[in-house]
Design a protein around this motif. Structure first.
Motif, PDB file in Angstrom:
ATOM      1  N   GLU A   1      38.441  -8.787  51.321  1.00 56.06           N
ATOM      2  CA  GLU A   1      37.318  -9.375  50.749  1.00 56.06           C
ATOM      3  C   GLU A   1      36.857  -8.583  49.296  1.00 56.06           C
ATOM      4  OE1 GLU A   1      37.053  -5.591  53.591  1.00 56.06           O
ATOM      5  OE2 GLU A   1      38.163  -7.408  53.433  1.00 56.06           O
ATOM      6  N   LYS A   2      37.546  -7.732  48.879  1.00 57.15           N
ATOM      7  CA  LYS A   2      37.304  -7.131  47.751  1.00 57.15           C
ATOM      8  C   LYS A   2      37.634  -8.033  46.591  1.00 57.15           C
ATOM      9  CE  LYS A   2      37.418  -2.143  48.840  1.00 57.15           C
ATOM     10  NZ  LYS A   2      35.949  -1.739  48.623  1.00 57.15           N
ATOM     11  N   GLY A   3      38.443  -9.000  46.958  1.00 53.76           N
ATOM     12  CA  GLY A   3      38.630  -9.810  45.642  1.00 53.76           C
ATOM     13  C   GLY A   3      38.052 -11.368  45.931  1.00 53.76           C
ATOM     14  N   GLN A   4      37.031 -11.421  46.730  1.00 57.12           N
ATOM     15  CA  GLN A   4      36.486 -12.798  46.919  1.00 57.12           C
ATOM     16  C   GLN A   4      35.608 -13.063  45.646  1.00 57.12           C
ATOM     17  OE1 GLN A   4      36.892 -14.992  49.299  1.00 57.12           O
ATOM     18  NE2 GLN A   4      38.612 -13.427  49.705  1.00 57.12           N
ATOM     19  N   TYR A   5      34.958 -12.120  45.100  1.00 59.02           N
ATOM     20  CA  TYR A   5      34.065 -12.487  43.806  1.00 59.02           C
ATOM     21  C   TYR A   5      35.076 -13.000  42.641  1.00 59.02           C
ATOM     22  CZ  TYR A   5      35.224  -8.280  40.972  1.00 59.02           C
ATOM     23  OH  TYR A   5      35.815  -7.367  40.138  1.00 59.02           O
TER      24      TYR A   5
END
Length: 359
Positions: free
Chosen positions: A41-45
């Protein structure tokens, strides 16, 4: 090594403040990027920001830098590595929380590269000028030959009582020296080389989504306070400073290192110059009057800078072009406004938008 102008680059800690810009610079120059993140989830942006590049951006989870073999799969099939993942905070009770992950994480990825990096041509380590300069009450100009051995000594003397900044600086020295030791022990048989970049205070817009000032990194919070928060006593702002580089220029420096064969085996200090906090406030105020008053009598020529850097080598070999402090201050203001952290009005907004939005 020959110039690396295409192929796949592994960027560790890809969702971090600096690394997120490195990912963008690489994609813009035509490279494919495999980025590591500690949780999906930390890489979604990043996927959203760089969605126009499609499958040229690949994200993989590396949840624990200290786990042996954690990078084994990540290094396979890449042409270069830009290692930026490292802890940036430490609790006051245990400096090992920053020192051990920094050193072990760097050793782990280097070891994985030795074993599985069959296509690798260059390994770029992001260190820090914290590994270079020594705190003193006398002005000094530092070069790539210098090391912050004083931080190591302080850490040994103070142990768990060492302050956060001491542990941080020591971790940078330990990690970089360990990397050079591994490289020197293996370089005669390696098909790739090592380059170390040591940036000073890194400033500029933040790509990560944030909803409060507390979610910004240290440099952004410090500049927000200097620029946007009224201070009854501005004297400390006129006397305290360091050296700096815009995060976007540092990201571009990573690309330049890939494209420059002569960079192999070198350590580079990449710095745009000196600053005081008051200088940032003065530059920002040129773009908005909705900011606290500055010291009208401030004269930068009278400042006694204790830390300067000799960047001759980087200038000669890499030829980096640095943004002005005014451009960086303007873009910081725009970033603060876009994130809802500051509600003032800027002039010259159109140019600012062009320089803060990754393509």
């Amino acid at each position: 090594m020959p110039a690396i102008t295409s192929g796949k680059v592994l960027v560790t800690g890809a969702n971090g403040y600096i690394a997120s810009w490195v990912v963008g610079s690489l994609l813009q120059q035509g490279y494919s990027v495999r980025g590591t993140v500690r949780a999906e989830e930390k890489g979604q942006y990043l996927k959203e920001i760089y969605k126009s590049y499609g499958n040229k951006l690949e994200l993989v989870v590396v949840d624990d830098l200290t786990k042996e073999g954690i990078f084994d799969d990540a290094v396979k099939g890449v042409d270069a590595i830009a290692h930026l993942a490292s802890p940036v905070r430490v609790t006051r009770t245990d400096p090992d929380e920053i020192v051990v992950p920094a050193v072990q994480g760097t050793a782990n990825i280097f070891t994985s590269a030795l074993t599985y990096g069959s296509s690798l041509k260059r390994f770029i380590l992001t260190s820090s000028c914290a590994a270079v300069f020594t705190i003193s009450d006398k002005p000094r100009t530092f070069s790539e030959e210098d090391w912050n051995d004083a931080a190591i000594e302080q850490l040994h003397e103070q142990g768990k009582n060492a302050e956060e900044v001491v542990a941080y600086m020591a971790s940078k020295v330990f990690a970089e020296r360990a990397t050079w030791a591994l490289y020197e022990a293996n370089k005669d048989t390696l098909p790739w080389d090592l380059v170390v970049l040591t940036p000073p205070f890194v400033v500029g817009p933040t790509l990560q989504p944030v909803s409060s000032l507390e979610e910004l990194g240290y440099s952004s919070v410090a500049l927000f306070n200097a620029i946007c928060v009224p201070s009854q006593d501005r004297i400390p702002l006129t006397r305290i400073g360091q050296c700096w580089i815009d995060v976007r220029d540092y990201a571009n420096a990573n690309v330049t290192v890939l494209e420059t064969p002569e960079a192999g085996g070198e350590r580079f200090i990449v710095s745009a110059g000196t600053f005081t906090w008051e200088e940032w406030a003065i530059e920002a105020r040129k773009f908005s009057k909705d900011l606290p008053a500055v010291d009208e009598a401030y004269n930068p020529a009278e400042v006694r800078h204790l830390i300067k850097y000799n960047t001759t080598k980087a200038d000669r070999i890499l030829g980096i072009k640095y943004r002005s402090m005014g451009e960086s201050a303007r873009d910081l203001l725009l970033d603060f406004k876009k994130k809802g952290l500051w509600d003032g009005t800027l002039v010259d907004v159109r140019k600012s938008q062009a320089s803060t939005n990754p393509k």
